[in-house]
Scaffold this active site. Sequence first.
Site, PDB file in Angstrom:
ATOM      1  N   THR A 194     -10.458  -4.550 -19.938  1.00  0.00           N
ATOM      2  CA  THR A 194      -9.072  -4.238 -20.272  1.00  0.00           C
ATOM      3  C   THR A 194      -8.772  -2.755 -20.059  1.00  0.00           C
ATOM      4  OG1 THR A 194      -7.523  -4.113 -22.152  1.00  0.00           O
ATOM      5  CG2 THR A 194      -9.854  -3.976 -22.657  1.00  0.00           C
ATOM      6  N   ASP A 195      -7.497  -2.439 -19.869  1.00  0.00           N
ATOM      7  CA  ASP A 195      -7.102  -1.035 -19.783  1.00  0.00           C
ATOM      8  C   ASP A 195      -7.167  -0.340 -21.137  1.00  0.00           C
ATOM      9  OD1 ASP A 195      -4.916  -2.273 -20.978  1.00  0.00           O
ATOM     10  OD2 ASP A 195      -3.449  -1.607 -19.494  1.00  0.00           O
ATOM     11  N   GLU A 196      -7.297  -1.097 -22.219  1.00  0.00           N
ATOM     12  CA  GLU A 196      -7.319  -0.498 -23.550  1.00  0.00           C
ATOM     13  C   GLU A 196      -8.556   0.362 -23.793  1.00  0.00           C
ATOM     14  OE1 GLU A 196      -5.962  -2.892 -26.846  1.00  0.00           O
ATOM     15  OE2 GLU A 196      -5.157  -4.386 -25.457  1.00  0.00           O
ATOM     16  N   TYR A 225     -11.340  -3.768 -31.181  1.00  0.00           N
ATOM     17  CA  TYR A 225     -11.344  -4.582 -29.962  1.00  0.00           C
ATOM     18  C   TYR A 225     -11.688  -3.748 -28.739  1.00  0.00           C
ATOM     19  CZ  TYR A 225      -9.411  -6.598 -25.714  1.00  0.00           C
ATOM     20  OH  TYR A 225      -9.243  -7.012 -24.417  1.00  0.00           O
ATOM     21  N   LYS A 271     -15.012  -3.779 -26.162  1.00  0.00           N
ATOM     22  CA  LYS A 271     -14.915  -3.994 -24.718  1.00  0.00           C
ATOM     23  C   LYS A 271     -15.484  -2.803 -23.957  1.00  0.00           C
ATOM     24  CE  LYS A 271     -13.387  -6.914 -22.669  1.00  0.00           C
ATOM     25  NZ  LYS A 271     -14.036  -8.136 -22.115  1.00  0.00           N
TER      26      LYS A 271
END
Length: 347
Positions: A130-132, A155, A159
């Site tokens: 993810t870009d997060e 989260y 990741k």
Amino acid sequence: MTLLVTGGAGFIGSAVVRTAISRGMRVVNIDALTYAACLDNLSSVQDNPLYSFVKADIRDPSALAKIFETHNPTAVLHLAAESHVDRSIDGPSIFVETNITGTFNLLEAARCHWEAQGHPDTFRFLHVSTDEVFGSLGATGKFSETTPYAPRSPYSASKAASDHLVRAWGETYGLPVLLTNCSNNYGPYHFPEKLIPVVIINALAGTKIPVYGDGKNVRDWLFVEDHADALLTVLKAGKANHSYNIGGGNEVRNIDLVKTICALLDEKRPKNTPYADQITFVSDRPGHDERYAIDASRIAADLGWHPSVDLHHGLERTVQWYLDNEDWWLALQARNGVGTRLGTIDR
């Protein structure tokens, strides 16, 4: 090709499975069938001879070893993950167990399989992230493949850790890995705890449409079928031990996204008052990232991939799908946490 997909009964995973089978790939779907999984997402392919389903948890190393031995995959597309930020705030342990330990187990199973097969150059392990993991942007700039990691939620931290494991297995053991970081996905079969389905479902129910904070947080939205196409493109043509950012090129503030959905509902299922009247600002999420934006120039230049669905048409298709498939999302309303505000803490 025999493609092993983890988390293939989820939102993005099921889109990948459907797309891969439509392109003639043999697909083995591993899914633990946790709260966010739905086998109805795969009803169109469940009887296809190219499709196999195995109920298994990536936290179980022995189950993974047996699956690799039985199905002899030539590629792995790893999507299985706990993914809802609000749930990670309330209960981070399962995110560590699944996203970090589960990815470790899968890497080890893949490495043992790859070594037993004689280290084939054609084998690929594609990890979907993810870009997060990159943290939060200000008003300008975009995330590139070289942006330093700065996760801000349990989260995204889990990741980020899994991304580091994948890269380490590529560097240390030579496993041919690929890694992608995508922007926010949307589209049909989106589990009804995420923003876009929540807006649609609450609007139709005549209840409050919650918007966190002032609604000015910005996201880049990617239609899920475009994402599935991008992942299969990276799997086929991506260079081993490289990462690719996948974005939709559709940046919009949350409040503007919500108002657009309400306007679409006004057109498609009108009522006496505008749906936007139901918008309600609620307390913000802890550590809510201000803005995400993806620089997808590498995948465009190296692999020739570009998104095909703009945000307006994608939202129109999504809203219509939810209107046409009430039985699908109504059946999921009773699942744990759906319809309940999660991720609130006293600070």
